[in-house]
Structure formats: C-alpha cells, structure tokens
Write an enzyme that holds these catalytic residues in place. Sequence first.
Site, mmCIF file in Angstrom:
data_model
loop_
_atom_site.group_PDB
_atom_site.id
_atom_site.type_symbol
_atom_site.label_atom_id
_atom_site.label_comp_id
_atom_site.label_asym_id
_atom_site.label_seq_id
_atom_site.Cartn_x
_atom_site.Cartn_y
_atom_site.Cartn_z
ATOM 1 N N HIS A 18 0.826 -1.202 0.000
ATOM 2 C CA HIS A 18 0.000 0.000 0.000
ATOM 3 C C HIS A 18 0.866 1.259 0.000
ATOM 4 C CE1 HIS A 18 -3.818 -2.210 1.068
ATOM 5 N NE2 HIS A 18 -2.891 -3.128 1.289
ATOM 6 N N ASP A 124 -5.650 5.693 1.388
ATOM 7 C CA ASP A 124 -5.906 4.266 1.242
ATOM 8 C C ASP A 124 -7.323 3.958 1.727
ATOM 9 O OD1 ASP A 124 -5.832 1.307 2.238
ATOM 10 O OD2 ASP A 124 -4.045 1.519 0.999
#
Length: 468
Positions: A18, A124
């Site tokens: 991520h 995210d």
Amino acid sequence: MSSDQVEIVMVPLPAQGHLNQLLHLSRLISAYGVSVHFASTTTHNRQARIRVQGWNPNTTQNIHFHDFDIPSFPTPPPDPISPNKFPSHLVPSFHAAATHLRHPVAALLRHLSSKAKRVVVIRDSLMASVVQDVASIPNVESYTLRSISAFAMFLMLYNDVVKEKVSQEVLALTNEIVPEDVPSIEGCLSTEFLDFTSSQNEFRSFTSGYLYNTSKVIESAYMDLLAKIVPNKNHWAIGPFHPLSFLEKKTSNDSSHHFCLKWLDKQESNSVIYVSFGTTTTFSDEQIEQLALGLEQSDIKFIWVLREADKGSVFDGEKQMKRYHYQLPKGYEERVEHMGIVMREWAPQLEILGHPSTGAFLSHCGWNSCVESMTMGVPIGAWPMHTDQPRNAVLVTKVLGVGAFVREWTHRDDVAKANRVADEIRKLMASGKIRKRAKDLGGSLRRSMAEGGDSRMELDSFVSYISR
C-alpha cells in the site's frame, strides 16, 4: 497547474504494498507540477523511501514527506503454522496508524488549506478514519485509492454488499464476464483484520471518488460494472503506477548493478523463472522444503526471493535483520548454484521482471506483483495465499490468459509437493500461448500510459478534475 492552486496529501496504509502504490502515484501526479505531501508514520515513510524502485523520491521535486512519530505498537513475528495465511501480525500497526495519525494529518490539512485553493486527500481505502476531518474543512476533498484489482473490488461489493440490489443489466453482464468458479473470501481474511476494516466503515462516506492502480486495457468491463453499482461517484483507472522504464541503464561492469541482474545478463532469453511471494507471505518449513526441491527438479533456472514476512515495523530489531529463519535442505544451495540464486534480501523486482532473461514469475498474485508482471510482459505462475490474491489469480489465468495456476486456491491447506511444483513450472515456461498473450498485453499496458493512451487520459482527467 500552479502549486498554490492545489495541494495533494497522500495517506497510505502502513503495509509495503500500500505504501508502494501511493508513493508511485505521488511520482505520477507530481509530474503535473502539483505539490504532493506523503503523510505517514516516521517508520513507514522510511520504509517506503528505501524500498521504492525505478526512481528516487528523495531527489524528486514536489514530493514532500511528513514523518509523524506515534507511540510504539506491538510488532509480533509472522506465524508460519497459522491455518489462515492472512498476515494478522500486521494488524496492530494498522490500528496504531489509524488511531494516532488523525490529529497530525488534520493539522497538516488545515495548514495547507489556509494557503491553497483546494487540498486533495488521496487516502488508502483502509485509512478512512485518519482523514475524517475533511468534512469540517471547506476547501478539502478526499479520494479513495482502492489498492486491489477492479475485478476483485467488484466481486467484493457485488457478492457481499449489493448483489440483491443490482439491476438486471448488471446481473446479466456479471454472469457473462465473471467466471463461475471464482473463490469466495472464505479463508482469505482473518478475524483481526475484519474487525479493523469494520472500524473504518463509518468514515468511508467522506470520499469524492475512487482511484485504481489498473488500466481499462485489462479491466474496462469491471470498471464499468463498478460505476454501475457505485453510481454518483467518479472512478478513474490510472495505472500502472510504477515506472515503465529505468532511467539509468547499467552494465554488468557497473558496481551498482545488482548481483542478481549481473547473473541474469548471462542467461538466455526467457530462460529464468523469478520466484517471490511478496512481503506478507509465510510458509511452513515443510512447504519451503518442497518448493526448494520442486525448483531443483524442474531443471529451470531461477531467482528465488526467500525472506521472512515483514513485521509491523521492518526496522524492529534492526541489528538482527540479517538473521534468517527459513532452513533449506542440507547442501541445497551448493547443488543448485549452477541453476539458480536464493536471495534473502530485498530484491530489485521491477528490474528482474523487466530483464529479457526472465521468462515467468511464480507469484502469490498480490495486485502490485500482478500489475508489474503484466506490464513487463511476463507470464504469471499463480500461487495465491490470502486477501484478494485468489481472485487476482483467477483474473490473470482464466480471464486475461497471461498465467497458469501452480497451486490452486482450493488446495491451500495442502502442502504442494515437489513433483507437482516442478511439473507446473515446466508447463508454464513452455507455454508459447501464455507467453505471447503476456507479451502482447504488456505492450498494450505500456502504451496505455503514453500520451493519448487509456490510462494517461484517465490520469489527465483526474488531475483536470481536482484542479477545476
């Protein structure tokens, strides 16, 4: 675009795959002349910077790192014998970031909002609570990066949220383009992780649109379906995020040329299989032994990255980082030194996949690895472990035709025996059909990021939208 018009703030989940996506996206957006602020914990910003490949974020204009110190958090080791392979040992780091980053990130947003026309947060999907204060700052808006494939994202929403509410058109199209035997999420996630995701749910409405590290070249149909089941929000397919070429072409005599790349320089075209299961995978000792013997029996040359899974802080116990726990069969590395390399360090994956000697990638099918392999035109040997990986494996094998299963998800509780591993590797390396499809798709993906390509136009569209 003038930097005093729009400021971008990136808020990643503190896990390698991520961090990597949002940092690569920072490079793409900063090229439009807009300032990008990468906001995370001090530890995870350091991790992102030292591991990124293909460019140097420390010398890139318009990217600014904001290192926030947070209280210490548990960093337990991975559990190699857990029946569920999801990396639950990372969840304490997720909770720590979600809990302690909210206030420093809010302070950063308020500071930037006082001097910019608009502040755009790209966070995210699992860091929604960190940016909840956007609702109280008039010139700040938030966008969500969905870090998995559009295929996996659609199936998650379709099966688990909206299946009973969709139109007949969506039902018919889904039945037409989604294979019947796509695995459910059973066994893909852990209770600890599901509890964490639930803690983010109430904050997910604070988003103005969705970004994907994918291209309409490979997932146009699934992007269209996402737009139908999540209407009134914009969806942009702006990947691949990672660099498509490397600025510094190194020679074998260059001291900075990684030793594994020097070894690849000596091998024949498409003769080597690259083996790596990402930063969160943990195997039992028995499976490591069988995989090792399978590679040896295959008679295929290989580069095998054999590292322990990351902990919540990859620098925890830094002085002991070189201590290695996986044990290979006695005398193994001496026996295979003519045919392969076992790497216990961070590998230059992008450059390995982009090397002409690399003929296939034995992978866990994490989305970053899938996109990187497809972009470089390298066939994928699928061995999914958890999360979105089983569905990504279906996408690359049964939908796109650029890979084949080496270990099926339905056999995840079994030890893959050496002879089966060897057979599947040989078949993958010998498949001219899969190799041609992978090469063709790789070319199309690279062209999609060039001026006038699908992904480049999507990226242009997003930057134009946020600078309106």
